[in-house]
Design a protein around this motif. Structure first.
Motif, mmCIF file in Angstrom:
data_model
loop_
_atom_site.group_PDB
_atom_site.id
_atom_site.type_symbol
_atom_site.label_atom_id
_atom_site.label_comp_id
_atom_site.label_asym_id
_atom_site.label_seq_id
_atom_site.Cartn_x
_atom_site.Cartn_y
_atom_site.Cartn_z
ATOM 1 N N ASN A 191 0.831 -1.206 0.000
ATOM 2 C CA ASN A 191 0.000 0.000 0.000
ATOM 3 C C ASN A 191 0.867 1.258 0.000
ATOM 4 O OD1 ASN A 191 -2.518 -1.175 -0.125
ATOM 5 N ND2 ASN A 191 -3.072 -0.757 1.997
ATOM 6 N N ALA A 192 1.931 1.239 0.806
ATOM 7 C CA ALA A 192 2.812 2.414 0.879
ATOM 8 C C ALA A 192 3.509 2.659 -0.453
ATOM 9 C CB ALA A 192 3.835 2.215 1.991
ATOM 10 N N GLY A 193 3.985 1.581 -1.088
ATOM 11 C CA GLY A 193 4.619 1.728 -2.394
ATOM 12 C C GLY A 193 3.649 2.235 -3.443
ATOM 13 N N ALA A 194 2.421 1.728 -3.398
ATOM 14 C CA ALA A 194 1.408 2.186 -4.345
ATOM 15 C C ALA A 194 1.079 3.658 -4.128
ATOM 16 C CB ALA A 194 0.155 1.334 -4.209
ATOM 17 N N LEU A 195 1.132 4.099 -2.868
ATOM 18 C CA LEU A 195 0.838 5.500 -2.580
ATOM 19 C C LEU A 195 1.880 6.417 -3.218
ATOM 20 C CD1 LEU A 195 -1.034 7.446 -1.105
ATOM 21 C CD2 LEU A 195 0.410 7.193 0.925
ATOM 22 N N PHE B 6 -8.197 5.551 -3.964
ATOM 23 C CA PHE B 6 -8.069 6.792 -3.211
ATOM 24 C C PHE B 6 -7.236 6.539 -1.959
ATOM 25 C CE2 PHE B 6 -12.634 7.604 -4.720
ATOM 26 C CZ PHE B 6 -12.210 8.289 -5.848
ATOM 27 N N PRO B 7 -6.314 7.424 -1.596
ATOM 28 C CA PRO B 7 -5.687 7.318 -0.274
ATOM 29 C C PRO B 7 -6.751 7.277 0.819
ATOM 30 C CG PRO B 7 -4.528 8.920 -1.620
ATOM 31 C CD PRO B 7 -5.767 8.548 -2.380
ATOM 32 N N ALA B 8 -6.427 6.621 1.920
ATOM 33 C CA ALA B 8 -7.413 6.370 2.971
ATOM 34 C C ALA B 8 -8.071 7.647 3.480
ATOM 35 C CB ALA B 8 -6.750 5.620 4.123
ATOM 36 N N TRP B 9 -7.334 8.757 3.523
ATOM 37 C CA TRP B 9 -7.903 9.981 4.082
ATOM 38 C C TRP B 9 -8.927 10.629 3.150
ATOM 39 C CZ3 TRP B 9 -2.755 8.978 3.255
ATOM 40 C CH2 TRP B 9 -2.155 9.598 2.151
ATOM 41 N N HIS B 10 -9.057 10.143 1.913
ATOM 42 C CA HIS B 10 -10.118 10.622 1.029
ATOM 43 C C HIS B 10 -11.361 9.736 1.097
ATOM 44 C CE1 HIS B 10 -7.820 13.826 -0.834
ATOM 45 N NE2 HIS B 10 -6.820 12.993 -1.075
ATOM 46 N N ALA B 11 -11.266 8.568 1.730
ATOM 47 C CA ALA B 11 -12.403 7.653 1.808
ATOM 48 C C ALA B 11 -13.639 8.281 2.439
ATOM 49 C CB ALA B 11 -12.004 6.373 2.546
ATOM 50 N N GLU C 37 -6.203 -0.894 -0.151
ATOM 51 C CA GLU C 37 -6.873 -2.195 -0.123
ATOM 52 C C GLU C 37 -7.266 -2.517 1.323
ATOM 53 O OE1 GLU C 37 -4.817 -4.352 -3.997
ATOM 54 O OE2 GLU C 37 -4.234 -4.989 -1.982
ATOM 55 N N GLN C 38 -8.531 -2.877 1.512
ATOM 56 C CA GLN C 38 -9.047 -3.134 2.859
ATOM 57 C C GLN C 38 -9.929 -4.386 2.838
ATOM 58 O OE1 GLN C 38 -8.249 -1.534 5.540
ATOM 59 N NE2 GLN C 38 -7.401 0.415 4.820
ATOM 60 N N GLU D 210 -14.788 -6.229 5.880
ATOM 61 C CA GLU D 210 -15.288 -5.828 7.189
ATOM 62 C C GLU D 210 -15.019 -4.344 7.477
ATOM 63 O OE1 GLU D 210 -14.742 -10.057 6.829
ATOM 64 O OE2 GLU D 210 -13.305 -8.394 6.595
ATOM 65 N N TYR D 211 -13.930 -3.844 6.933
ATOM 66 C CA TYR D 211 -13.601 -2.432 7.108
ATOM 67 C C TYR D 211 -14.700 -1.548 6.528
ATOM 68 C CZ TYR D 211 -11.170 2.005 6.070
ATOM 69 O OH TYR D 211 -10.826 3.328 5.946
ATOM 70 N N TRP D 212 -15.111 -1.851 5.279
ATOM 71 C CA TRP D 212 -16.130 -1.036 4.630
ATOM 72 C C TRP D 212 -17.503 -1.267 5.246
ATOM 73 C CZ3 TRP D 212 -14.016 2.725 2.218
ATOM 74 C CH2 TRP D 212 -12.773 2.559 1.590
#
Length: 236
Positions: A25-29, A152-157, A187-188, A191-193
């Motif tokens: 996830n970090a690399g994709a960011l 989307f980065p998590a903070w845009h979710a 990617e989550q 259950e997260y969503w």
């Protein structure tokens, strides 16, 4: 990627899947930020990407959605080239349909199909403007958002969730951990969503299990069966 490095990454993935997932996830960011700085013509979301996104039984998917949710209007958030909207129109030409996406090439593809689509870039949209953006789109019985949230980065979710939950019924899927794909930065697990929608008053729909079983029987890429869920406001 060299074979020794590939073998090392595969070993880490097997032994430490959570670490691999977070590192990926970090690399994709980092790649995501680089893509935002590129000219649109150099984006990986090109015709080849959209061709791949349209593989599968979308006509069957559209009929399945309408069987379980017999609605009169559908909004597709992250509509891409409009393949699902086109299938919904084929299934029921009387439906009122609209799609939004941030990709200009995708929207042009959808317009060539004669679909009503418009640009919407949730990354650039301020959180304070989500409600007005939803109001401008109009009222819809059902909103669909498939394999979009992971881009989307998590903070845009929260902005995406705020937009989707302006509508009474939602069919949603998003990439699960280690699914892999182009610029998957969030990617989550499902259950997260599920938890995030429930916090906004949208529990799983009573039709969720039936919808998931029907989608699993279709000839679609496997991540749709793995990830798809339906949410309805007020359902127990």
């Amino acid at each position: 990627m060299s074979s020794p490095l590939r073998r090392l990454l595969d070993r880490v993935k097997r032994r430490h899947p959570a670490l691999y997932w977070r590192t990926r996830n970090a690399g994709a960011l980092a790649a995501w930020y680089a893509d935002r700085a590129r000219p649109a013509a150099e984006s990986p979301y090109d015709d080849r990407f959209w061709d791949g996104a349209e593989v599968g039984d979308w006509d069957g998917f559209a009929r399945t959605i309408l069987h379980h949710f017999p609605v009169r209007s559908v909004l597709d958030v992250g509509c891409g080239g409009g393949r699902l909207l086109e299938a919904l129109r084929t299934a029921d030409p009387t439906l009122r349909l609209k799609g939004v996406d941030a990709s200009a090439p995708a929207l042009e593809r959808a317009r060539r199909r004669g679909l009503d689509v418009q640009p919407l870039d949730l990354v650039r949209l301020r959180a304070a403007d989500v409600a007005s953006a939803a109001q401008a789109l109009g009222d819809f019985d059902l909103v669909v958002c498939l394999e979009v949230a992971e881009h989307f980065p998590a903070w845009h979710a929260p902005k995406l969730l705020a937009l989707l939950t302006r509508f009474p019924k939602i069919v949603f899927s998003a990439a699960h951990p280690l699914q892999g794909g182009v610029l998957h930065v969030n990617e989550q697990p499902p259950e997260y969503w599920i938890r995030r929608f429930a916090e906004r008053g949208f529990p799983l729909s009573r039709r969720d299990g039936e919808l998931r079983a029907a989608v699993a029987a279709l000839d679609l890429p496997p991540w749709y069966a793995a990830n798809v869920h339906a949410f309805s406001k007020g359902d127990a």
